[in-house]
Design a protein around this motif. Sequence first.
Motif, PDB file in Angstrom:
ATOM      1  N   UNK A   1     -26.845 -14.346 -17.416  1.00 28.95           N
ATOM      2  CA  UNK A   1     -26.404 -15.576 -16.709  1.00 28.95           C
ATOM      3  C   UNK A   1     -24.869 -15.622 -16.674  1.00 28.95           C
ATOM      4  N   UNK A   2     -24.332 -16.179 -15.582  1.00 24.93           N
ATOM      5  CA  UNK A   2     -22.881 -16.212 -15.412  1.00 24.93           C
ATOM      6  C   UNK A   2     -22.262 -17.339 -16.227  1.00 24.93           C
ATOM      7  N   UNK A   3     -21.157 -17.035 -16.897  1.00 27.14           N
ATOM      8  CA  UNK A   3     -20.476 -18.093 -17.665  1.00 27.14           C
ATOM      9  C   UNK A   3     -19.569 -18.887 -16.727  1.00 27.14           C
ATOM     10  N   UNK A   4     -19.121 -20.048 -17.224  1.00 24.82           N
ATOM     11  CA  UNK A   4     -18.230 -20.899 -16.403  1.00 24.82           C
ATOM     12  C   UNK A   4     -16.948 -20.153 -16.041  1.00 24.82           C
ATOM     13  N   UNK A   5     -16.416 -19.400 -17.012  1.00 20.19           N
ATOM     14  CA  UNK A   5     -15.169 -18.671 -16.772  1.00 20.19           C
ATOM     15  C   UNK A   5     -15.362 -17.611 -15.687  1.00 20.19           C
ATOM     16  N   UNK A   6     -16.520 -16.952 -15.730  1.00 14.49           N
ATOM     17  CA  UNK A   6     -16.779 -15.904 -14.730  1.00 14.49           C
ATOM     18  C   UNK A   6     -16.854 -16.520 -13.331  1.00 14.49           C
TER      19      UNK A   6
ATOM     20  N   UNK B   1     -20.256 -12.819 -27.420  1.00 15.67           N
ATOM     21  CA  UNK B   1     -20.897 -14.082 -27.789  1.00 15.67           C
ATOM     22  C   UNK B   1     -22.355 -13.891 -28.186  1.00 15.67           C
ATOM     23  N   UNK B   2     -22.769 -14.665 -29.196  1.00 14.98           N
ATOM     24  CA  UNK B   2     -24.174 -14.585 -29.619  1.00 14.98           C
ATOM     25  C   UNK B   2     -25.006 -15.673 -28.926  1.00 14.98           C
ATOM     26  N   UNK B   3     -24.299 -16.677 -28.373  1.00 16.07           N
ATOM     27  CA  UNK B   3     -24.994 -17.771 -27.684  1.00 16.07           C
ATOM     28  C   UNK B   3     -25.195 -17.377 -26.220  1.00 16.07           C
ATOM     29  N   UNK B   4     -26.413 -17.424 -25.686  1.00 19.60           N
ATOM     30  CA  UNK B   4     -26.605 -17.047 -24.273  1.00 19.60           C
ATOM     31  C   UNK B   4     -25.892 -18.018 -23.340  1.00 19.60           C
ATOM     32  N   UNK B   5     -25.275 -17.447 -22.273  1.00 19.00           N
ATOM     33  CA  UNK B   5     -24.514 -18.278 -21.331  1.00 19.00           C
ATOM     34  C   UNK B   5     -25.422 -19.219 -20.539  1.00 19.00           C
ATOM     35  N   UNK B   6     -26.721 -18.897 -20.504  1.00 14.51           N
ATOM     36  CA  UNK B   6     -27.650 -19.706 -19.707  1.00 14.51           C
ATOM     37  C   UNK B   6     -27.633 -21.170 -20.128  1.00 14.51           C
ATOM     38  N   UNK B   7     -27.484 -21.423 -21.442  1.00 15.03           N
ATOM     39  CA  UNK B   7     -27.511 -22.810 -21.945  1.00 15.03           C
ATOM     40  C   UNK B   7     -26.319 -23.615 -21.434  1.00 15.03           C
ATOM     41  N   UNK B   8     -25.245 -22.901 -21.033  1.00 11.44           N
ATOM     42  CA  UNK B   8     -24.039 -23.572 -20.523  1.00 11.44           C
ATOM     43  C   UNK B   8     -24.344 -24.429 -19.285  1.00 11.44           C
ATOM     44  N   UNK B   9     -25.351 -24.018 -18.505  1.00 12.33           N
ATOM     45  CA  UNK B   9     -25.608 -24.651 -17.211  1.00 12.33           C
ATOM     46  C   UNK B   9     -26.782 -25.616 -17.240  1.00 12.33           C
ATOM     47  N   UNK B  10     -27.333 -25.856 -18.432  1.00 11.28           N
ATOM     48  CA  UNK B  10     -28.500 -26.731 -18.510  1.00 11.28           C
ATOM     49  C   UNK B  10     -28.215 -28.114 -17.930  1.00 11.28           C
TER      50      UNK B  10
ATOM     51  N   UNK C   1     -28.783 -30.784 -11.503  1.00 14.99           N
ATOM     52  CA  UNK C   1     -29.130 -32.184 -11.207  1.00 14.99           C
ATOM     53  C   UNK C   1     -27.852 -33.030 -11.068  1.00 14.99           C
ATOM     54  N   UNK C   2     -26.885 -32.767 -11.977  1.00  9.42           N
ATOM     55  CA  UNK C   2     -25.618 -33.522 -11.931  1.00  9.42           C
ATOM     56  C   UNK C   2     -24.871 -33.245 -10.630  1.00  9.42           C
ATOM     57  N   UNK C   3     -24.833 -31.968 -10.230  1.00  4.22           N
ATOM     58  CA  UNK C   3     -24.126 -31.604  -8.985  1.00  4.22           C
ATOM     59  C   UNK C   3     -24.805 -32.297  -7.797  1.00  4.22           C
TER      60      UNK C   3
END
Lengths: 157, 502
Positions: free
Chosen positions: A1-6, A66-75, A79-81
């Motif tokens: 999954x793409x991170x915010x920075x990417x 990172x050990x935390x998957x980037x996918x959780x960043x976009x949870x 809906x907010x967008x």
Amino acid sequence: MLSRDFVGGLVAIALGSLYLIFSFRQRVSALADTIGPAGIPKVLGILMLSLGIILCAQAIFQTRKSVVPAATEWDGEARKIFRAFGLVVIGVIYIFMLTFLGYVLSIALLLVAVAFYLGAAFNLRMILIAAAGAVLLWTIFVILLGVPMPAGIFSQG
Amino acid sequence: MDAILTSLANLEFYLVLAAVLGVAWGIVGGALPGISPSITMALLLPFTYALEPSIAIVLLASTYVGAEYGGSIPAILIRTPGTNAAAASVIDGYEMNKQGKAGLALGISLYSGVIGSLVGLSALVLFSEPLARLALAFTPPAYFALGILGLSVIVSLSGESLVKGLIAALLGLMISTIGTDPVSGISRFTFGVSDLLSGIQPILIMVGLFAMSELLKQASAQYEIRLKTIPRIQFPDNKLKKRLILPQCIGALFGGFEGLMPGAGGTIASFMSYNEAKRWSKSKHEFGKGSPEGIAAPETANNTVAETSLIPMLSFGIPGSNSTAILLGGFLIHGLIPGPMLFARSGDIVGDLYVGLFFAAIALLFIGIAIMPACIWLVNQPRPYLNAFIMVLIMSGIYSINNSLFELSVVLVAGIIGYFMRLLRFPFLPTVLGLVLGFMIESNFRRSLLLSGDELSIFFNDRISLVLLSVAVLFIIGSLAKRFIGFLFTKLKSKFAENTGR
């Protein structure tokens, strides 16, 4: 999954590239100085493009570490967008209505639409608040500040 | 000093009224969680267009003063700081509230806020005036160097990612290139749209980035805030006032210093002064349990910052915080360009600003008491209605500037950009800096080269330019070194924690 920075880096690359293309297409006047009207924009475009690439590279490097998957960043972000987009649509409709319906009616409708969209119940109270708010703002802008707001369908002739 | 005396001699009723109304509006805005001082000021910005420049500037600056106090109201009453700078006041303010001393906590906050404002104002008058003498010596290379110095601030404003800060600044610089080229007069990036020929006004981008994007963000937020009682504000007695002198001095010192440093702002000053007040206090054990000193220090600090942060903005045209960026927008829409020439060309407005800020500090004391019931009423109103009124204020205010539907569209687009910048965690302030300084940097750079026959040495031969460029380089090196040391420290700390298993 793409991170915010990417994603941020990709946006910068796209923006820098587009800006650079238009900079190279810039018309140059015979009166122009050595740098010309396209000189600084070209530098800005190249810098934006380069920084976008750096941000993407940083993001890839960080995601690997990172050990935390980037996918959780976009949870929950989709809906907010979508909710924010709805508010933008209300704003766009207001812009189109303003000259036709006039300031007072448009502003009252905008108040009702935004309050309802954000979760307020549609009832007599809402209509009264919107009407009072519109009259108050019309008084402030037109009477007190002397701003010529559009009269729309209420205009004579 | 002459400007102050002239302003006092010609004191207008409307100037005092602007100070009072600005403070009142600021307190209300600051008291609403989620509405920062900069948003409160941004909402007011379009309304100032129809006002006289002095009155408009005083109104905006007084709003900043009021908002810094307003932020402490929900911080003390519901443990939710209305502004970032009020976060430090939550610690002891809310504890005092739990002990039934909410009125005293608010009284200390108000009293310390007034002292902070007066100390900050003295520093503002003292330091801004001498810089005026530089005014006449500024040449195009010096203005270019001033712009570069302004941009160098981005290194310290970029938050956790310098690359993101630089990208945000480039975005602002790119927007500043839209319109007519400053040297050849040819149009750039206008795509045949005549509304873009005169460029995009910074006010539109500021309102979009700060206020509209916040509304878009709040479209999916839930706020359940209820304030049940209206506390009666109680000022500290003489014994307590004596005890508060030391934390107030600490707050004023940190506030004064941090205000001068671009990007530092009220939040850092508040927390630093809280820590130092605790360190120097005779009653350290009370901190965190409802210490009056724990409110006095941060509240003095953030109100001092509200005044001293105007020093770099007025003297060099460099906004060091979101709020001063909005104030800069207020100057720009009246055709006033903050910086060295402001003192020479519009000294009367600077004098009026000083006098207005003095009345704002005094008004804070009275308005702070009188407006409390109104604040609590407003905070208790359903959020959808409050946000609907904010949207309506933005749309009406922007339209009132030039009666332009195109400008309303620009604000919406800037709001969307701001929303995605928030989402992708890009800072706003570098964008505003780039936008405001872009034209000055480009036009003076190219004019300097025209004057020197394309010789870059003109920037080093001009003494002011050389000094400013050197300061910019030192500032960048200092900020980068600070970042690097911070990075190393974090690395070492995590290594130590790994090795010791803690």
